[in-house]
Design an enzyme around this catalytic site. Sequence first.
Site, short mmCIF file in Angstrom:
data_model
loop_
_atom_site.label_atom_id
_atom_site.label_comp_id
_atom_site.label_asym_id
_atom_site.label_seq_id
_atom_site.Cartn_x
_atom_site.Cartn_y
_atom_site.Cartn_z
N ILE A 308 0.83 -1.16 -0.06
CA ILE A 308 0.09 -0.02 0.01
C ILE A 308 0.87 1.21 -0.02
O ILE A 308 0.62 2.22 -0.68
CB ILE A 308 -0.88 0.09 1.19
CG1 ILE A 308 -1.93 -1.15 1.08
CG2 ILE A 308 -1.69 1.25 1.21
CD1 ILE A 308 -3.00 -1.16 0.02
N TYR A 332 15.86 -2.98 1.99
CA TYR A 332 15.63 -3.62 0.62
C TYR A 332 14.41 -2.88 0.15
O TYR A 332 14.53 -2.27 -0.90
CB TYR A 332 15.64 -5.08 0.89
CG TYR A 332 14.98 -5.76 -0.41
CD1 TYR A 332 15.90 -5.67 -1.71
CD2 TYR A 332 13.78 -6.18 -0.62
CE1 TYR A 332 15.65 -6.50 -2.67
CE2 TYR A 332 13.41 -6.89 -1.95
CZ TYR A 332 14.47 -6.98 -3.06
OH TYR A 332 14.00 -7.47 -4.28
N LYS A 428 -10.90 -5.35 9.54
CA LYS A 428 -10.75 -6.08 10.38
C LYS A 428 -10.64 -5.37 11.59
O LYS A 428 -10.94 -6.17 12.95
CB LYS A 428 -9.50 -6.88 10.33
CG LYS A 428 -9.58 -7.83 8.88
CD LYS A 428 -8.07 -8.67 8.98
CE LYS A 428 -8.24 -9.54 7.42
NZ LYS A 428 -8.56 -8.81 6.34
N VAL A 467 -6.83 -5.65 -0.71
CA VAL A 467 -6.29 -5.17 -1.71
C VAL A 467 -5.77 -6.45 -2.76
O VAL A 467 -4.52 -7.09 -2.16
CB VAL A 467 -5.18 -3.85 -1.95
CG1 VAL A 467 -6.03 -2.77 -1.42
CG2 VAL A 467 -4.21 -4.19 -0.92
N GLU A 568 -9.95 -15.49 12.73
CA GLU A 568 -10.40 -15.62 11.20
C GLU A 568 -12.09 -15.36 11.30
O GLU A 568 -12.78 -16.33 11.75
CB GLU A 568 -9.87 -16.33 10.36
CG GLU A 568 -10.16 -16.08 8.79
CD GLU A 568 -9.67 -17.30 7.74
OE1 GLU A 568 -9.39 -16.64 6.56
OE2 GLU A 568 -9.08 -18.31 8.14
#
Length: 591
Positions: A308, A332, A428, A467, A568
């Site tokens: 994002i 990195y 969430k 996404v 979940e």
Amino acid sequence: MRFMSPNRPVLPYLARRLEQLPRRSKQLLTIAVDISILWLAVWFAYVLRLGEFFVPNAQQWLLFLLVPLIALPVFIKSGLYRSVIRYVSEYILWTIVQAITLVTVLWTTVAFFLELTGGEGLPRSVPIVFGLLAIVWVAGSRFLARWLLWLPLKKRFSGRQILIYGAGFAGQQIATTLRQGHDFFPAGFLDDDPHLQDKDIAGLRVYSPVSLPLLIERFGIQTVLVTLPSASQQRQREIVSFLDQYKLNVRILPALTDIANGKHLVNMLRDVDISDLLGRESITADEHLLRHCIRDKTVMVTGAGGSIGSELCRQIIQQKPKTIILYDWSEYFLYQIEQQLQCLKAQQGLCCEIIACLGNVQDKTRLLEVMQRQRIHTLYHAAAYKHVPLVENNVIAGVENNIFGTLATAQTAQQCGIDHVVLISTDKAVRPTNVMGATKRIAELCIQTLAAQSTHTIFCMVRFGNVLGSSGSVVPLFQRQIRAGGPVTVTHPDVIRYFMTIPEASQLVIQAGAMSKGGDVFLLDMGEPVKIIDLARHMIRLSGLEVKDEHHPEGDIAIEFTGLRPGEKLYEELLIDSAAQATAHPRIFHA
């Protein structure tokens, strides 16, 4: 002189020799064959009329000579020698009927004026028989030549013939390019336009999409190229969904906005992405909202190396900020996004300063140093741990990063007098059932508390679902599992999620942030929820494979159910209140 080997098959040898002839030689050969056919048709017409072996007299020899003299100009004018024999279609039959009918009429007329009719010249029934024989034989010679010329190609491109969906300019250019290559060969076009169907364009037949099953069987089609760059997202999605029914490898040409010019279109073809199935019709962004917090300002993005955060950076730099600060703990990923932005800056001639800062969002000293030195105007806080099972097993790290990291960033931003702070949140956080969701909900509460106390800094939160292609998404996982030969693992057959493309989510985040008055929780319209089991099936089919299940035990990739993970949900919620309030933007709402 080279002679054919007695052990070499005649037809393939003849096909190769014909294929190797230059175009001019093929045209001369076609003319010679046509002359021979016309003379033979005249002779057989006399034989059938007289009922015996026929030897022409002097008058009839003149009639024999007149036939090609009349026919060749008519054939040339009709375009019978312009078309490429390999690509002639059944439509050439009508051209041949018209041409030979005209030849027959002219031949008969000339015979009448030269008084070459009657038993010693041209009997009345001979022109009719001649016309019928000539039509059959001239047409037959072309279809026979087409079949012979296709033999070596069919052998060479066996299993590599493809169909092109879209017979427009882009499709024709792709077809031309493919013919010159050695990897694939176009078998024809598919097109929805009924006015184009069953016609020939660029030497290829245009078929209706409903003919696809027959074409797959006839040509051994394994790949379809979708070349409709001007089609809407909705139409492209419908086409990809249609092709998804078949075991095909589908590649797609980008939208017109992504094509700089018409050259080398074949190199722009890409594999169909799952976003082509799940993506929505894009709407025009509000340029004022995009610029409001960015243009000529110093903008900072935490978590800039993430999926994002990096897309936010790419969208931000397009709005011409004065400076963009990239803040991330990963050397990195920070290096990667810095290099991408530098390339983008050079390509588009932007004068934005790009500064990469290594640091942790929990380190207030480092945050204070960066914010004070750079005089930040707008801050997008995208740094977070968002992978549910990982955070579930690493509670302390999740709390430190998602809660205390957010609090430290927001407090430092307030201390430094930053104008706008936007927290990237998640669906969430709504009635959370896992540690990750709970930490993000607490982070939202921290931001709302600071917003209530703030006299200068405007805080807001933007909440959205999954996404496509982000580091925590199921899409990259499914892709790896498919490449490995399966199985694809789904937690539960009924689990559903909301999905959005990363570019769309990032644009909406920027626009939502510009709307904030302080303490707002914005919700992004995620569209329709998607069943993960359907997503898995789509991705398997888009890879040119079949799902292996009880109905298709011969399939390629199996789907296994692993059970819901701790914390979940079967489905995600975007709203806390019973109804969301609309804003000026059709896809942004107030919670």
